[in-house]
Design a protein around this motif. Sequence first.
Motif, PDB file in Angstrom:
ATOM      1  N   ARG A  53       0.828  -1.216   0.000  1.00 52.55           N
ATOM      2  CA  ARG A  53       0.000   0.000   0.000  1.00 52.55           C
ATOM      3  C   ARG A  53       0.858   1.259   0.000  1.00 52.55           C
ATOM      4  N   ARG A  54       1.778   1.332   0.954  1.00 49.09           N
ATOM      5  CA  ARG A  54       2.549   2.573   1.103  1.00 49.09           C
ATOM      6  C   ARG A  54       3.639   2.717   0.051  1.00 49.09           C
ATOM      7  N   ILE A  55       4.475   1.703  -0.092  1.00 49.82           N
ATOM      8  CA  ILE A  55       5.624   1.837  -0.984  1.00 49.82           C
ATOM      9  C   ILE A  55       5.215   1.685  -2.446  1.00 49.82           C
ATOM     10  N   VAL A  56       4.664   0.550  -2.823  1.00 47.54           N
ATOM     11  CA  VAL A  56       4.316   0.341  -4.237  1.00 47.54           C
ATOM     12  C   VAL A  56       3.111   1.185  -4.636  1.00 47.54           C
ATOM     13  N   VAL A  95      -2.173  -0.293  11.338  1.00 46.46           N
ATOM     14  CA  VAL A  95      -3.356  -0.963  11.842  1.00 46.46           C
ATOM     15  C   VAL A  95      -3.376  -0.974  13.365  1.00 46.46           C
ATOM     16  N   TRP A  96      -2.247  -1.270  14.010  1.00 43.31           N
ATOM     17  CA  TRP A  96      -2.208  -1.444  15.461  1.00 43.31           C
ATOM     18  C   TRP A  96      -1.320  -0.447  16.185  1.00 43.31           C
ATOM     19  N   ALA A 106     -10.457 -13.452  14.622  1.00 47.89           N
ATOM     20  CA  ALA A 106     -11.305 -12.749  13.655  1.00 47.89           C
ATOM     21  C   ALA A 106     -10.718 -11.386  13.294  1.00 47.89           C
ATOM     22  N   GLU A 107     -10.321 -10.631  14.295  1.00 54.76           N
ATOM     23  CA  GLU A 107      -9.760  -9.301  14.060  1.00 54.76           C
ATOM     24  C   GLU A 107      -8.450  -9.364  13.274  1.00 54.76           C
ATOM     25  N   ALA A 108      -7.524 -10.180  13.752  1.00 52.26           N
ATOM     26  CA  ALA A 108      -6.202 -10.248  13.126  1.00 52.26           C
ATOM     27  C   ALA A 108      -6.272 -10.798  11.707  1.00 52.26           C
ATOM     28  N   PHE A 109      -7.022 -11.875  11.528  1.00 48.39           N
ATOM     29  CA  PHE A 109      -7.102 -12.475  10.199  1.00 48.39           C
ATOM     30  C   PHE A 109      -7.857 -11.592   9.217  1.00 48.39           C
ATOM     31  N   ALA A 110      -8.870 -10.870   9.678  1.00 46.56           N
ATOM     32  CA  ALA A 110      -9.590  -9.947   8.781  1.00 46.56           C
ATOM     33  C   ALA A 110      -8.638  -8.873   8.259  1.00 46.56           C
ATOM     34  N   GLU A 138      -5.217  -7.065   3.728  1.00 47.89           N
ATOM     35  CA  GLU A 138      -3.946  -6.550   3.213  1.00 47.89           C
ATOM     36  C   GLU A 138      -3.373  -7.457   2.127  1.00 47.89           C
ATOM     37  N   VAL A 139      -3.517  -8.765   2.288  1.00 46.30           N
ATOM     38  CA  VAL A 139      -3.035  -9.704   1.265  1.00 46.30           C
ATOM     39  C   VAL A 139      -3.792  -9.482  -0.039  1.00 46.30           C
ATOM     40  N   GLU A 140      -5.106  -9.339   0.038  1.00 45.04           N
ATOM     41  CA  GLU A 140      -5.895  -9.101  -1.177  1.00 45.04           C
ATOM     42  C   GLU A 140      -5.503  -7.789  -1.838  1.00 45.04           C
ATOM     43  N   HIS A 141      -5.306  -6.762  -1.031  1.00 45.10           N
ATOM     44  CA  HIS A 141      -4.884  -5.477  -1.581  1.00 45.10           C
ATOM     45  C   HIS A 141      -3.500  -5.596  -2.220  1.00 45.10           C
TER      46      HIS A 141
END
Length: 166
Positions: free
Chosen positions: A67-70, A78-79, A97-101, A106-109
């Motif tokens: 997200r930031r660099i590329v 996030v945290w 649930a929170e962490a995996f969401a 981020e992986v999809e993005h």
Amino acid sequence: MERIPPSPLASERESLRAHLDFHRATLAMKCEGLSDEELRRPASPPSELSLLGLVRHMAEVERQWFRRIVGGDEVPHVWSDRHDFQAAYDASSSTRAEAFAAWEAEVEHARAVEAAAESLDVRRYVPRWEAEVSLRHLMLHMIHEYARHNGHADLIREAIDGTVGV
């Protein structure tokens, strides 16, 4: 996340994608079947490193590089309210649930950002390194980051319930 071994005959870009996805899926696999409490369990004293902390950390790492660099997006951590990747390791009050969401988003993005790049030769400036780097280099860096942390995940999972394996 399905864990598919990379093809030994893939093109360079497909090979990088496949190896990165293989390592992402490995981290998810190391967390399968565990409760929130087990996912928060620290590795071994004095370390507070946990499987859930690794997932949270990798969400921050994916966000940083893709997200930031590329992507050039100015998005918050996030945290943490500052540039502190260590803060993600503290999963003491987190849930699967929170962490995996956060991580899966981020992986999809990251996948979308990488797919939109015209080539692996796309270059971006990395302030921390004071250098321009290619998308190729960043993908290799991510594979390295996951491989390192998946080694930690192996040890943590074994300490939790004796599960071993690749």
